[in-house]
Scaffold this motif. Sequence first.
Motif: not given
Length: 471
Positions: A162, A164, A199, A203-204, A206, A230, A244
Amino acid sequence: MTDVVGKLWGFCNTLRHDGIDYGDYIEQITYLLFIKMADERGRSLPEGFEWKDLSLQSGTDLTDYYTDLLRVYGKETGLLGDIFSGAQNRFNNPVNLKRLIGLVDEIEWTALDVDVKAAAFEGLLEKAASEGKKGAGQYFTPRLLIQTIVRCMKPDPRKDKEFSICDPACGTGGFLVCAYEWLLDESKGGAFDRSDVKRIKADTYFGKELVPRPHRLALMNLFLHNLEPQINLGDSIAEVPDSRRFDLVLTNPPFGTKGANAAPTRDDFVVETSNKQLNFIQHVITILKPGGRAAVVVPDNVLFADAAGDVFKDLCEVCDLHTVLRLPNGTFTPYSPGTKTNVIFFTKGFPTERTWVYDARTNVPSITKKDRPLSTEHFSGFEECYGADPGGRSDRKVTDSPEDRWRSFHISEVAGVGYKIDSLKWLKDENITDSEDMLLPEELAAMAIDELDGATAELEEILEILGTGSS
């Protein structure tokens, strides 16, 4: 890489006569690089507006076509639309545009090693920031400093599915890029488990950026590293964040007080202040997960401003403010040469018991662009003192610094100075007076402006409290 940068940058002087400044030039290169690389990778682009179509145009037809292309791309969704949102053609002379297209077309960008093409792009960004100067300090952090922070914080997404990382004031994406480059080095070039690849890439990483130009440059910067970041366009302070939360926050909020005349309406902010940097610290506390770690670059005036004591008191109660790095004078030369800066390191969910301070400034000659540039030696002592634990929990001793630059302060001592971190000093300034070590006039002027900015912000807060704030 040097050849690529030299070739692309050499053309910039020609474009200056066409009214295109350094920032505009890099922006236009960004557009063309994306289109060229998308073509090389076989990515789908709007029909009739692909690289082969663009390269066939010439004369006034080329400038008209290029303007239409930017408009069409800007209406697309996803990364394409994000990069080209609000994009404008800055070329008046189609001959110059045609030549730049030719320069980009000479290189097969996807065949270059990721480090080479990314370093080439960052080399252009650094040149633009250095030559343009005005406003560059808002979104350009010295790479050597970023690398030091990243090595200390060890942003490793392989250890937690998970994991990030976020930069809420990401500029051109320097922190995110260096975090990924550190990972590539640690994994011997990106040898990730197959289950982790998607991932890590999508998705890491931001970010958020207020200004459109650095926002699109950040997207391009990470795209050149084969990432799908992102990164949102918006105001991290004024806008309430979504649900988030992040494991790691690395950021250098913009210096100065411009636009900071009013305190944001945020229920999650314990202290109401119009000081942007203090609000960024509160914002970082909010967006961190419990146990999440952060490293934030802050100017000196944030450490002694009126509201600083209240903000840092709250920070010390909900986070472990375990480390402060006092940076050498001139660290941000040539972008903000007079700004005195620090890096604060903290972990959410553990109250502060002891804060370690490393003084890399006192009796250290000021950084200059040519004679005394920033180097790894400026931070090597700090990295050794920081230790291997990214959360600042290594076994630390004052003797770790032979130059006595490393001291710890119990929370009672921090409270004793009203949580004004700037007061935690012990080295005697020997007042280097040798003429070659004196600051340049423009550096002294920048320092004076920085001090006035801080004083102005505090006066505006007082006026607001009295109900007579200026409009």
